[in-house]
Write an enzyme that holds these catalytic residues in place. Structure first.
Site, mmCIF file in Angstrom:
data_model
loop_
_atom_site.group_PDB
_atom_site.id
_atom_site.type_symbol
_atom_site.label_atom_id
_atom_site.label_comp_id
_atom_site.label_asym_id
_atom_site.label_seq_id
_atom_site.Cartn_x
_atom_site.Cartn_y
_atom_site.Cartn_z
ATOM 1 N N GLY A 1 9.198 -61.365 20.564
ATOM 2 C CA GLY A 1 7.926 -61.337 21.281
ATOM 3 C C GLY A 1 8.027 -61.796 22.727
ATOM 4 O O GLY A 1 7.016 -62.040 23.382
ATOM 5 N N GLU B 1 17.434 -61.953 13.805
ATOM 6 C CA GLU B 1 16.424 -62.029 14.863
ATOM 7 C C GLU B 1 16.582 -63.326 15.648
ATOM 8 O O GLU B 1 16.092 -64.381 15.225
ATOM 9 C CB GLU B 1 15.021 -62.012 14.242
ATOM 10 C CG GLU B 1 14.713 -60.771 13.455
ATOM 11 C CD GLU B 1 13.220 -60.510 13.408
ATOM 12 O OE1 GLU B 1 12.819 -59.441 13.846
ATOM 13 O OE2 GLU B 1 12.461 -61.391 12.982
ATOM 14 N N ASN C 1 6.894 -54.963 11.737
ATOM 15 C CA ASN C 1 6.249 -56.199 11.274
ATOM 16 C C ASN C 1 4.956 -56.328 12.062
ATOM 17 O O ASN C 1 4.975 -56.663 13.238
ATOM 18 C CB ASN C 1 7.174 -57.396 11.540
ATOM 19 C CG ASN C 1 6.481 -58.726 11.275
ATOM 20 O OD1 ASN C 1 5.432 -58.771 10.640
ATOM 21 N ND2 ASN C 1 7.068 -59.811 11.776
ATOM 22 N N SER D 1 12.232 -57.899 20.320
ATOM 23 C CA SER D 1 11.826 -57.076 21.454
ATOM 24 C C SER D 1 12.495 -55.702 21.493
ATOM 25 O O SER D 1 12.782 -55.182 22.566
ATOM 26 C CB SER D 1 12.045 -57.834 22.772
ATOM 27 O OG SER D 1 11.294 -59.036 22.787
ATOM 28 N N LYS E 1 2.638 -58.430 11.735
ATOM 29 C CA LYS E 1 2.188 -59.833 11.890
ATOM 30 C C LYS E 1 0.691 -59.931 11.545
ATOM 31 O O LYS E 1 0.205 -59.194 10.712
ATOM 32 C CB LYS E 1 2.498 -60.346 13.288
ATOM 33 C CG LYS E 1 3.929 -60.060 13.711
ATOM 34 C CD LYS E 1 4.358 -60.858 14.889
ATOM 35 C CE LYS E 1 5.742 -60.395 15.336
ATOM 36 N NZ LYS E 1 6.412 -61.318 16.188
ATOM 37 N N GLU F 1 8.644 -67.031 12.279
ATOM 38 C CA GLU F 1 7.278 -67.553 12.448
ATOM 39 C C GLU F 1 6.816 -68.268 11.186
ATOM 40 O O GLU F 1 6.097 -69.268 11.255
ATOM 41 C CB GLU F 1 6.327 -66.410 12.842
ATOM 42 C CG GLU F 1 6.577 -65.951 14.276
ATOM 43 C CD GLU F 1 6.211 -64.506 14.556
ATOM 44 O OE1 GLU F 1 5.520 -63.871 13.744
ATOM 45 O OE2 GLU F 1 6.639 -64.002 15.621
ATOM 46 N N HIS G 1 10.647 -64.958 7.799
ATOM 47 C CA HIS G 1 10.525 -64.691 9.240
ATOM 48 C C HIS G 1 10.475 -66.024 9.993
ATOM 49 O O HIS G 1 9.924 -67.009 9.485
ATOM 50 C CB HIS G 1 9.256 -63.869 9.496
ATOM 51 C CG HIS G 1 9.185 -63.327 10.888
ATOM 52 N ND1 HIS G 1 8.760 -64.093 11.947
ATOM 53 C CD2 HIS G 1 9.513 -62.117 11.393
ATOM 54 C CE1 HIS G 1 8.824 -63.357 13.053
ATOM 55 N NE2 HIS G 1 9.272 -62.157 12.742
#
Ligand code: PEP
Length: 250
Positions: A173, A167, A10, A213, A12, A97, A95
């Site tokens: 991250g 996730e 991904n 991660s 991003k 985010e 996702h």
């Protein structure tokens, strides 16, 4: 039955089109593994140049998002037909985010999942708990609820082809990887939930990734778990380490 592993990057909001081509060219010799489906999910503007750069390789170019309407007055959105026309076979949906910064909900995730299947694009459906939810001990309940809504009106044949990415938000991250036991526990619970919603064959077929991660160092142990069928990878997907993740079994 053994499920084929799938490792997806991904990117991003990283990489200009020029940088995207350079990154595909840099990574393509590193991500060859006949045992694994390899996907680079890239920003919309990078899809066409990345697709060109990946031609003739094992790399699939995917999208990071897609809207749930066919076409029309939705400024800034990308439609499933646009992804079809570009040859995209995978799209990340929901996702964390997007949920946090762009107000996506379980309901919009469900609409996008249905639309992706209508257009024969495989959704990589994200779910995951916050640190507070984990500390409150409600992780499994939360994830089950996310999965149940994401799969509303999805039939078993479609569900078998879906990819779910577990996730934990606190691991994205942050450099904090969930322990192998934590990741396996939730991925196993997701498979049980799919078995309840559909049947044993669907639960056996669906692929469940861990994300948060993941690195070349952590991938071998994570991917060796019985219910973890690969990874969704953010930061490390922009680096040569992604090749190590894809080649976790070599
Ligand atoms: C992600 O963005 O889906 C992700 C897992 O990011 P990272 O690997 O950087 O934690």
């Amino acid at each position: 039955m053994s499920r084929r592993k799938i490792v997806a990057g991904n990117w991003k909001m990283n990489m200009t089109p020029t940088e995207a081509v350079a990154l595909v060219n840099e990574l393509k010799p590193l991500v060859v593994n006949d045992d694994v489906d390899v996907v680079f999910c890239v920003p919309a503007i990078d899809i066409i140049p990345a697709m060109e750069a990946a031609k003739g390789t094992n790399i699939n170019i995917g999208a990071e998002n897609m809207y749930f309407e066919e076409k029309g007055a939705y400024t800034g959105e990308i439609s499933p037909a646009m992804l079809n026309d570009a040859g995209v076979k995978y799209v990340i949906i929901g996702h964390s985010e997007r949920r946090e910064y762009f107000a996506e909900t379980d309901e919009t995730v469900n609409k996008k999942v249905l639309k992706a299947f209508e257009h024969e694009i495989t959704p990589i459906i994200c779910c995951g708990e916050s640190l507070t939810q984990r500390e409150q001990g409600i992780t499994i309940d939360w994830i089950r609820q996310q999965i149940k809504i994401a799969f509303l009106n999805v039939n078993a044949d479609q569900a078998k082809k879906a990819v779910i990415a577990y996730e934990p938000i606190w691991a994205i991250g942050t450099g904090k990887v969930a322990t192998t036991e934590q990741a396996q526990e939730v991925c196993a619970a997701i498979r049980v939930c799919i078995g309840e919603l559909y049947d044993a064959a669907t639960a056996e077929a669906i692929r469940i990734q861990y994300g948060g991660s993941v690195s070349g160092a952590s991938a071998p142990e994570l991917f060796a778990q019985p219910d973890i069928d690969g990874g969704l990878v953010g930061g490390a997907s922009l680096k040569p380490d992604f090749g190590k993740i894809v080649n976790y079994n070599k």
